[in-house]
Design an enzyme around this catalytic site. Structure first.
Site: not given
Lengths: 103, 279
Positions: B192, B240
């Site tokens: 990300h 995550c």
């Protein structure tokens, strides 16, 4: 006692758009829990929608419907202020009925 | 045997080149168009999001006198905008709470109120803070967060970034996002931290930029259609860590608050659409 439904009824053109959110586990009876035991079936079996007390939709549902199901209906001839009542019963005999007014 | 082997090797080469050809083709998919199609599906589902059921339950819990102290959150809990005020509180968090001397995200703040004001035990809330695939109902804390989040529907994120403690939390969150560890040597930024990455068909947002960060926070808390469960951003952040093969942080830990401050702060000024619906 089952949790309340959320009902929305809006006039769109010449039809009334009714949307119902129901809170229900809708267990199929096919799943197993962590211990390997079958989770008993638990689902909504009958469903009715009434407009000012007059049944406009009457139906049956089965275990294939998802948890917390959403239903949408289009009804002709409703006016703002009309009372929409939605009721269900499940396979264990639990019932729930909620109402709203057409906006 | 020799010839057969040779043919085998040849076949492998041919197959390899075919595969890379297929990858090249997949890369040329119009991502914007694919996103637009998915957005249409989302819009359809958002019109009747079962998260609204959780909002209803959460509202009841918010107003009810509960816990050993028999107090309602509506009469005792300050989410940052004054006691009992929920409108716009979600988009203005994480924020610094002087009474707790901590920066907290919304879920953590509500837990804090439940413990401090209502007298619930933290361990009892933390024992099962998220809805599992076999649970018919979401935990109360999830309903509460969903209700509060719903009271910020269609408002812009306004994390008080001028507050020094929030700024500090944002900076720590940014550090954590680039911290590489675990068996795969992953950090948040591995996936990300740059533009245009994806895993299979999932386009990955770049959390360092406002338009990427908003995609990380939008739609949470969210109703996940797979399994029909309501989940919060606390759960999402923990997931995550799980996907990175990290140990999962403890419930409402500093780490998650810092990361949420980093993401939400970066997304500041953009529109929050309320509790979402996920695949």
């Amino acid at each position: 006692m089952a949790d309340p439904m959320k009902i929305r009824a809006q006039i769109k053109g010449d039809v009334c758009d009714i949307r119902v959110l129901m809170s229900h586990p809708m267990e199929t009876g096919q799943r197993k829990d962590a211990d390997g035991k079958t989770i008993p079936a638990h689902f909504i079996q009958t469903l009715t929608v009434a407009l000012n007390g007059k049944t406009v939709v009457s139906g049956q549902t089965a275990a294939a419907v998802s948890r917390n199901p959403v239903f949408g209906f289009k009804v002709r001839g409703a006016k703002p202020g009309d009372k929409v009542t939605v009721s269900w019963t499940d396979n264990r005999g639990a019932k729930r009925s909620d109402e709203t007014t057409v906006a | 045997m020799r010839t057969l082997h040779a043919i085998g090797a040849c076949g492998a080469v041919a197959a390899l080149s075919l595969t890379s050809g297929a990858f090249a083709q997949a890369d040329s998919i119009d991502h914007a168009k694919a996103d637009a199609e998915f957005a249409k599906f989302r819009a359809e589902m958002e019109a009747s999001n079962p998260a609204e059921l959780n909002e209803m339950k959460g509202e009841g819990l918010w107003n009810a006198k509960r816990g050993p102290k028999n107090a309602s959150l509506a009469e005792t809990c300050d989410l940052g905008l004054g006691i009992g005020k929920v409108e716009g509180a979600y988009v203005a968090s994480p924020r610094y709470y002087p009474d707790a001397d901590k920066v907290m995200d919304m879920e953590r703040r509500i837990v804090w109120c439940m413990v401090e004001k209502q007298g619930f035990k933290f361990e009892d809330i933390a024992r099962k803070p998220f809805q599992g695939p076999n649970d018919a109902n979401a935990p109360e804390i999830t309903d509460l967060v969903t209700f509060v989040a719903g009271q910020s529907r269609n408002m812009k994120f306004a994390v008080p970034m001028k507050e020094p403690k929030v700024k500090e939390a944002w900076a720590i969150g940014k550090e954590i996002a680039s911290f590489r560890a675990g068996p795969f040597d992953f950090s948040c930024n591995t996936c990300h931290g740059t533009d245009g990455k994806r895993i299979r068909m999932q386009n990955l947002p770049n959390l360092a930029r406002p338009e990427g960060a908003i995609r990380g926070v939008l739609g949470w808390p969210g109703y996940r259609m797979t399994g029909g469960v309501m989940l919060t951003s606390q759960w999402r952040m923990n997931d995550c860590f799980r996907q990175q093969r990290f140990p999962e942080p403890k419930y409402v830990s500093d780490t998650i608050t810092y990361l949420l401050t980093y993401m939400t702060g970066t997304a500041n000024g953009q529109l929050y659409k309320g509790p979402g619906i996920k695949r």
